[in-house]
Design a protein around this motif. Structure first.
Motif, short mmCIF file in Angstrom:
data_model
loop_
_atom_site.label_atom_id
_atom_site.label_comp_id
_atom_site.label_asym_id
_atom_site.label_seq_id
_atom_site.Cartn_x
_atom_site.Cartn_y
_atom_site.Cartn_z
N ILE A 347 5.78 -5.28 -6.87
CA ILE A 347 7.12 -4.77 -6.63
C ILE A 347 7.74 -5.55 -5.47
O ILE A 347 7.18 -5.59 -4.38
CB ILE A 347 7.11 -3.28 -6.26
CG1 ILE A 347 6.38 -2.45 -7.32
CG2 ILE A 347 8.54 -2.79 -6.05
CD1 ILE A 347 7.11 -2.32 -8.63
N VAL A 348 8.87 -6.20 -5.73
CA VAL A 348 9.62 -6.90 -4.69
C VAL A 348 10.93 -6.15 -4.49
O VAL A 348 11.64 -5.86 -5.46
CB VAL A 348 9.91 -8.36 -5.08
CG1 VAL A 348 10.85 -9.01 -4.07
CG2 VAL A 348 8.61 -9.14 -5.17
N LYS A 361 7.48 0.05 1.63
CA LYS A 361 6.07 -0.33 1.52
C LYS A 361 5.15 0.89 1.45
O LYS A 361 4.13 0.86 0.77
CB LYS A 361 5.68 -1.23 2.70
CG LYS A 361 6.26 -2.64 2.57
CD LYS A 361 5.76 -3.55 3.67
CE LYS A 361 6.42 -3.19 4.98
NZ LYS A 361 5.96 -4.08 6.06
N SER A 362 5.54 1.96 2.13
CA SER A 362 4.71 3.16 2.12
C SER A 362 4.64 3.82 0.76
O SER A 362 3.70 4.57 0.47
CB SER A 362 5.23 4.15 3.16
OG SER A 362 6.46 4.73 2.74
N ILE A 363 5.64 3.55 -0.10
CA ILE A 363 5.61 4.15 -1.44
C ILE A 363 5.33 3.13 -2.53
O ILE A 363 5.56 3.40 -3.71
CB ILE A 363 6.92 4.91 -1.73
CG1 ILE A 363 8.13 3.99 -1.68
CG2 ILE A 363 7.09 6.07 -0.79
CD1 ILE A 363 9.43 4.69 -2.08
N GLY A 364 4.86 1.93 -2.13
CA GLY A 364 4.33 1.03 -3.15
C GLY A 364 4.90 -0.37 -3.26
O GLY A 364 4.42 -1.16 -4.07
N VAL A 426 20.04 1.51 -1.53
CA VAL A 426 18.68 1.81 -1.07
C VAL A 426 18.16 3.10 -1.71
O VAL A 426 17.02 3.14 -2.19
CB VAL A 426 18.64 1.87 0.47
CG1 VAL A 426 17.32 2.52 0.94
CG2 VAL A 426 18.77 0.47 1.07
N PRO A 427 18.94 4.19 -1.74
CA PRO A 427 18.45 5.39 -2.41
C PRO A 427 18.08 5.17 -3.88
O PRO A 427 17.09 5.71 -4.37
CB PRO A 427 19.62 6.38 -2.27
CG PRO A 427 20.26 5.99 -0.99
CD PRO A 427 20.19 4.47 -1.00
N GLN A 428 18.86 4.39 -4.59
CA GLN A 428 18.53 4.08 -5.97
C GLN A 428 17.20 3.33 -6.05
O GLN A 428 16.35 3.60 -6.91
CB GLN A 428 19.63 3.25 -6.63
CG GLN A 428 20.87 4.03 -6.98
CD GLN A 428 21.86 3.21 -7.79
OE1 GLN A 428 21.64 2.02 -8.08
NE2 GLN A 428 22.97 3.83 -8.17
N GLY A 429 17.00 2.37 -5.13
CA GLY A 429 15.76 1.62 -5.11
C GLY A 429 14.56 2.49 -4.82
O GLY A 429 13.50 2.37 -5.45
N LEU A 430 14.71 3.39 -3.85
CA LEU A 430 13.62 4.30 -3.50
C LEU A 430 13.29 5.21 -4.67
O LEU A 430 12.12 5.45 -4.99
CB LEU A 430 14.00 5.13 -2.28
CG LEU A 430 14.10 4.38 -0.95
CD1 LEU A 430 14.74 5.27 0.11
CD2 LEU A 430 12.73 3.88 -0.49
N SER A 431 14.31 5.73 -5.33
CA SER A 431 14.11 6.62 -6.47
C SER A 431 13.41 5.89 -7.62
O SER A 431 12.50 6.43 -8.25
CB SER A 431 15.46 7.19 -6.93
OG SER A 431 15.29 8.12 -7.97
N ALA A 432 13.85 4.66 -7.87
CA ALA A 432 13.23 3.87 -8.94
C ALA A 432 11.77 3.58 -8.63
O ALA A 432 10.90 3.66 -9.51
CB ALA A 432 14.01 2.57 -9.14
N LEU A 433 11.49 3.25 -7.38
CA LEU A 433 10.12 2.92 -7.00
C LEU A 433 9.21 4.13 -7.12
O LEU A 433 8.04 4.01 -7.54
CB LEU A 433 10.10 2.37 -5.57
CG LEU A 433 8.75 1.88 -5.03
CD1 LEU A 433 8.09 0.90 -5.99
CD2 LEU A 433 8.94 1.22 -3.67
#
Length: 560
Positions: A347-348, A361-364, A426-433
């Motif tokens: 995941i980048v 990084k803490s979530i993957g 950023v919220p979308q990215g965190l949710s997707a991850l």
């Protein structure tokens, strides 16, 4: 004066002059950003992209215009930043493709190549929007073709192209209502006009007013302070391959070459000698960028195929030490340790702010690229990050609408198997991850990650960089603005008041979790006050707090 045949050397000077003129006026283009937020980076992105193309041209000046065009296309492709930079690279990719077999081109060839560039750029954009750089390019190319029916003089054709480009630029507010509302023309279109002005000035032999005397290097484009902030997030001893090695190999005559050249085999062999490898080849040369611990081995390998030229070796440990100096030990590295064995998934993601990077990084996330509003990563930056992850399949989360095209272009040019999840915030990215499942297949993960983005609302608070009127609001410079799902909905001189109003606007009866990511300009008292406000007014909503340490945005809200 008349020019009816254009060769590579003259075209190279046109490119360099165009890049110079754009560079000298990049801040002016930045200022045309529609939103009065501190992210007006169209000029910066186009400047960095065009500079990369011109730099490649300077390394490959020759009589054959087709070869110079190929060099321009390669340089632009790898240096493209943001949507504007990617579109610019596609315009000249199509242009260069149309002339690649020609030693010189006529006026008709030149006009046809401009039109070919427009076709390529429109195909590269999934949903082309009129009133943008695309429209300016299309209208001016059409005018160039019309002019070429009457004259074969490239100067006359370029004059007509520029006249129409300027006219089209003035019409952009009529095609894109938001431009008219704010009272500006399209920034990307303005950038293209500057490039074309440089082209014409070179053809006529007329210097541009206030144009820089020489082409700025890529290093000059990024301030020392930015370098310092990025480099301070890692330790010198963490650098595994210490020498940034760049060189080109000029192929020898096939009868004299010790080994026949195979680009993929060449790339595979060099990949064993370091990381961050980029290989670009054509019929005459191969260009290499690699981080290696023993650069001599890379040069020796390259020498098997021809003569070494344009060698540059830099000690990155020494550079890092000089940049960081006596700064404190960082809390987080912007490049996480990469497993030695190739993993199935990588995941980048892109973010600005060490706290947000740590959160990803803490979530993957396996690699976090430093970048965002004012410094979009280039295609090359993304390709490098993908290679460093060392995975069979890599998902990219851009987290910014202006980085999605560069990410998609990285997927096109990279040998890796890359999937872009088009997160815009950023919220979308965190949710997707969080929706990613390492045990699932690619199709399932793409669907789950894309779906997850639809269930989170994004709010952002930043400050106005100028007076303006937009979305029905009278905004003054230095006002704090609350942005909900990309639209400015509240403004006030008081940061806390804006935060409270924005949350009140966005939270509804279905909201369950409010994640507050606060920036580097926010105090503990402000965080505590906002948290208390939410608990008092929205007792059914769970609040999560994270110190993102991000610049520019005081608060980022994720509401689910």
């Amino acid at each position: 004066m008349s020019i009816t045949a254009l060769d590579g050397k003259r075209f190279a000077e046109m490119v360099i002059q165009g890049a110079n003129h754009l560079g000298a006026n990049a801040k002016m283009v930045d200022a045309l950003n529609v939103f009065p937020v501190p992210d007006g980076d169209t000029g910066t992105n186009m400047n960095l992209s065009m500079t990369s193309g011109a730099k490649e041209v300077k390394n490959n000046v020759q009589e054959h215009i087709g070869k110079v065009g190929i060099a321009l296309s390669k340089g632009l492709l790898m240096g493209a930043r943001g949507n504007s930079g990617v579109i610019l690279s596609q315009l000249f990719r199509g242009f260069s493709k149309a002339i690649e077999t020609k030693a010189t081109i006529s006026g008709k060839d030149f006009a046809a190549a401009l039109e070919s560039g427009v076709e390529t750029a429109y195909k590269a954009v999934m949903k082309p929007v009129e009133g943008t750089i695309l429209t300016v390019a299309k209208d001016s190319a059409k005018r160039g073709v019309q002019a070429s029916q009457k004259s074969n003089d490239i100067i006359e054709i370029m004059e007509e192209v520029l006249i129409e480009a300027k006219a089209s630029l003035k019409r952009t507010p009529d095609l894109l209502p938001v431009l008219k509302e704010v009272g500006v023309v399209d920034s990307g279109g303005q950038g293209l006009v500057l490039v074309y002005e440089g082209f014409l000035a070179e053809l006529k032999g007329e210097p541009l007013p206030d144009s820089p005397e020489s082409l700025p290097s890529m290093d000059d484009m990024v301030s020392a302070e930015h370098h310092k902030s990025v480099q301070s997030h890692m330790n010198t001893e963490d650098i595994v391959f210490g020498y940034c090695t760049e060189f080109m190999v000029k192929f020898e005559d096939a009868k004299l070459a010790k080994h026949p050249f195979d680009e993929q085999a060449y790339r595979n062999d060099l990949s064993k000698l370091g990381d961050s490898l980029l290989v670009i080849a054509d019929e005459e040369v191969v260009k290499v960028h690699i981080h290696s611990e023993q650069p001599g081995n890379c040069l020796s390998y390259g020498q098997r195929y021809g003569s070494l030229i344009n060698i540059k070796i830099e000690n990155m440990r020494q550079q890092h030490s000089n940049i960081v100096g006596e700064m404190h030990t960082p809390l987080v590295s912007d490049r996480p340790q990469v497993p030695k064995e190739q993993q199935e998934y990588g995941i980048v993601t892109v973010s600005m702010g060490s706290g947000i990077a740590e959160l990803f990084k803490s979530i993957g996330a396996h690699a976090v690229i430093e970048g965002g509003q004012t410094m979009n990563p280039s295609t090359e930056d993304i390709v490098k990050a993908v290679k460093e992850v060392h995975a069979k399949k890599v998902f990219i989360l851009p987290n910014n609408k202006n980085i999605i095209m560069a990410a998609q272009q990285a997927a096109d040019v990279s040998d890796e198997e890359i999937y872009v999840i088009p997160s815009k915030t950023v919220p979308q990215g965190l949710s997707a991850l969080l929706a990613f499942n390492p045990a699932g297949d690619v199709k399932t993960n793409k669907a789950a990650m894309t779906d997850a983005m639809q269930h989170v609302k994004t709010g952002q608070i930043t400050f106005a960089v100028r007076d303006t009127q937009i979305d029905g609001l009278e905004i003054e410079k230095d006002d704090f603005m609350g942005i909900a799902e990309g639209k400015i909905v509240v403004k006030n001189k008081d940061k806390g008041k804006v935060a409270e109003d924005l949350i009140s606007t966005m939270v509804d009866e279905d909201s369950e979790i409010l994640t507050i990511i606060y920036g580097e300009d926010v105090t503990d008292d402000e965080v505590n006050a906002l948290s208390a406000f939410v608990e008092e007014n929205f007792e059914d909503v769970e609040v999560e707090l994270h110190n993102g340490k991000q610049p520019l945005y005081s608060f980022i809200f994720a509401i689910e």
